[in-house]
Motif scaffolding. Structure first.
Motif, PDB file in Angstrom:
ATOM      1  N   ARG A  60       1.351   5.947   2.396  1.00  0.00           N
ATOM      2  CA  ARG A  60       0.725   5.061   2.509  1.00  0.00           C
ATOM      3  C   ARG A  60      -0.630   5.443   1.843  1.00  0.00           C
ATOM      4  N   GLU A  61      -0.940   4.839   0.765  1.00  0.00           N
ATOM      5  CA  GLU A  61      -2.045   5.215  -0.202  1.00  0.00           C
ATOM      6  C   GLU A  61      -1.901   6.806  -0.209  1.00  0.00           C
ATOM      7  N   PRO A  66       0.750  -1.391   0.151  1.00  0.00           N
ATOM      8  CA  PRO A  66      -0.153   0.180  -0.046  1.00  0.00           C
ATOM      9  C   PRO A  66       0.784   1.111  -0.073  1.00  0.00           C
ATOM     10  N   PHE A  67       2.246   1.132  -0.365  1.00  0.00           N
ATOM     11  CA  PHE A  67       2.988   2.503  -0.196  1.00  0.00           C
ATOM     12  C   PHE A  67       3.648   2.679  -1.590  1.00  0.00           C
ATOM     13  N   ARG A  68       4.106   3.951  -1.521  1.00  0.00           N
ATOM     14  CA  ARG A  68       4.763   4.451  -2.526  1.00  0.00           C
ATOM     15  C   ARG A  68       5.832   5.286  -2.119  1.00  0.00           C
ATOM     16  N   GLU A 102      -2.603  -7.654  -0.980  1.00  0.00           N
ATOM     17  CA  GLU A 102      -2.289  -6.695   0.038  1.00  0.00           C
ATOM     18  C   GLU A 102      -2.095  -5.376  -0.788  1.00  0.00           C
ATOM     19  N   LEU A 103      -2.107  -5.599  -2.098  1.00  0.00           N
ATOM     20  CA  LEU A 103      -1.794  -4.294  -3.060  1.00  0.00           C
ATOM     21  C   LEU A 103      -3.043  -3.442  -3.362  1.00  0.00           C
ATOM     22  N   ARG A 137      11.332   0.651   9.387  1.00  0.00           N
ATOM     23  CA  ARG A 137      10.185  -0.505   9.841  1.00  0.00           C
ATOM     24  C   ARG A 137       9.038   0.006  10.325  1.00  0.00           C
ATOM     25  N   ARG A 138       9.147   1.167  11.341  1.00  0.00           N
ATOM     26  CA  ARG A 138       8.233   1.721  12.288  1.00  0.00           C
ATOM     27  C   ARG A 138       7.011   2.251  11.108  1.00  0.00           C
ATOM     28  N   ALA A 139       7.644   2.952  10.101  1.00  0.00           N
ATOM     29  CA  ALA A 139       6.656   3.678   9.169  1.00  0.00           C
ATOM     30  C   ALA A 139       6.097   2.540   8.248  1.00  0.00           C
TER      31      ALA A 139
END
Length: 490
Positions: free
Chosen positions: A23-24, A11-13, A108-109, A77-79
């Motif tokens: 995230r989105e 969900p990230f870019r 999950e995409l 990792r937290r992000a």
């Protein structure tokens, strides 16, 4: 997938031109150096990127230690809501470096529907535990140091509980919250890693210049380990000041810095997963707890009891602090059936079968929070998949798998046991959720007394099983009876 200057994963870019992670459509807070590290790992996707390569590329021309890189990786990792033990994106490769693995599944995409988004934000239970933490914070605000260990099995909701508590702290009054994450490391590990991460974050937040000033005056040795917050022109002078630093001096420096920092405002220091902590960090916790000077300090350490076995230093330190009345332990309980029902009813408020489903989920998960959420998500996915009007009744869905991340954590715990202990647990799981020492002794071909000794040690260390009433066999044998703590372990 890459499109120009933008990388897409899950969900990230990552927009490398804007140096921004999303995230989105939501911007995620990530420092430029962390963005650069993530960019390099993504570009080399699937390949090992050594620590030396990352340091030379991202911090070209600057002197930094591996600690700075580890703090960056922890921040990434937290992000990404990633986990070092069961990575989906960033994998630690021994002592060499890191690899971008992108273990997200195809489903999950897809963007998460609104109904699912609210599911992750809704929290049930934990009111009593939050109140206990609030009482400890009140004592800290009055100048009495508080060391609190929040304990519980994997997935029970330790982090969720602590974050729920921290969200209620009014930072507008100047209260400071430092967060540090312990990582499972090979060998001895970097000294004070989670504490350095927490204070580096405090230095970069609003009002961070005051923290830098305090560290510069009282704890220059610590400040030297955080080069990203020290102006380059002052770095050489700082190195000169701390020559010949001893371990004892570092403990004393941090104690004095915290006393100065908390003179006007409280500090909550959260150190997560301290069962993975380096010994120096545990020694610092003990040292801070032993000081008699007043300080508006609250240290919260989370850990899994099953990981603190044998000669683990945390075990001895905690027991010593407890004996002297210098710490408190808060064991996070499993969710009750009523709490699971509240959660499920909130997620599926329009369905009359929600109460029946909650009962099924509680029986399957026994109230393990992460397991419960995974099951609810699985049910929601099945619900959304049924579009032809022939939806399967929810109360018949009972064969939910244990989440992969929880299963891997349990497998890692089992690997630390002896072969004899593992064989005993395997035989016990065959016997059922409850078993007698005599029955397991027959299964493993050992004396019942030996089996009872091993089981008693498991019970004493709160590992996998707990005691039940004794059992009388037809031949007159009286055998100890045990049961698995949770269905996850069976």
């Amino acid at each position: 997938m890459e499109q120009g200057n933008v990388f897409f994963f899950g969900p990230f870019r990552l927009d490398t031109q804007k140096k921004q992670l999303y995230r989105e459509d939501h911007e995620l807070a990530l420092r430029p150096m962390a963005v650069a590290v993530l960019h390099m790992l993504i570009e080399r996707g699937g390949e090992l990127v050594t620590k030396t390569e990352l340091l030379k590329h991202v911090w070209a021309g600057m002197y930094v230690t591996n600690t700075v890189l580890r703090v960056c990786i922890s921040e990434i990792r937290r992000a990404l809501a990633d986990n070092a033990a069961t990575p989906r994106y960033i994998q630690t490769v021994g002592r060499e470096g890191y690899r971008f693995v992108n273990q997200t599944k195809e489903e999950e995409l897809v963007s998460v529907p609104e109904e699912e988004e609210t599911r992750g934000e809704f929290i049930v239970g934990r009111e009593c535990e939050v109140q206990q933490l609030q009482r400890r914070l009140t004592s800290a605000e009055r100048g009495t140091r508080q060391i609190v260990f929040v304990t519980g099995e994997p997935g029970i909701g330790k982090t969720t509980l602590v974050e729920q508590f921290l969200a209620q702290i009014p930072t507008r009054r100047g209260n400071k919250i430092g967060r540090g994450q312990c990582l499972e490391q090979y060998g001895e590990g970097e000294a004070y890693l989670p504490v350095l991460e927490a204070f580096a974050r405090l230095c970069r937040e609003s009002g961070g210049s005051h923290v830098v000033t305090i560290l510069n005056r009282y704890a220059p040795t610590w400040l030297l380990q955080m080069p990203s917050v020290v102006p380059q022109a002052e770095f050489a002078a700082l190195q000169q000041r701390v020559q010949g630093t001893t371990h004892q001096r570092m403990l004393r420096e941090m104690a004095e810095a915290i006393e100065a920092l908390t003179a006007t405002t409280p500090l909550v220091l959260l150190l997560e997963d301290i069962h993975w902590s380096d010994y120096s960090t545990l020694e610092l916790i003990s040292y801070l707890a032993a000081q008699k000077e007043r300080a508006r300090l609250m240290v919260i350490g989370t850990y899994r009891p099953a990981a603190v076995i044998g000669g683990h230093p945390l075990k001895g330190i905690k027991e010593e602090l407890q004996a002297r009345g210098r710490c408190h332990e808060l064991a996070v309980p499993l969710l009750t059936e009523r709490e699971v029902e509240t959660f499920v009813s909130h997620c599926f408020s329009q369905n009359p079968s929600a109460v029946k489903l909650a009962s099924v989920i509680h029986r399957r998960t026994e109230g393990n929070a992460l397991f419960m959420v995974n099951v609810v998500n699985a049910v929601a996915s099945q619900k959304m998949a049924h579009t032809n009007g022939h939806q399967e009744p929810w109360d018949s869905i009972v064969d939910f798998d244990v989440p992969v991340n929880l299963r891997q954590i349990i497998e890692q715990q089992l690997e630390k046991f002896t072969i004899e202990e593992r064989h005993l647990l395997e035989a016990a799981s065959v016997a059922g959720t409850e078993f007698t020492a005599a029955a397991v002794a027959v299964g493993v071909g050992r004396e019942a007394l030996r089996v009872e000794e091993i089981c008693a040690e498991f019970v004493r260390r709160q590992l996998f099983i707990q005691e039940r009433e004794t059992a009388d066999w037809p031949d007159g044998t009286v055998s100890a009876r045990y049961g698995f703590i949770h269905t996850l372990y069976h």
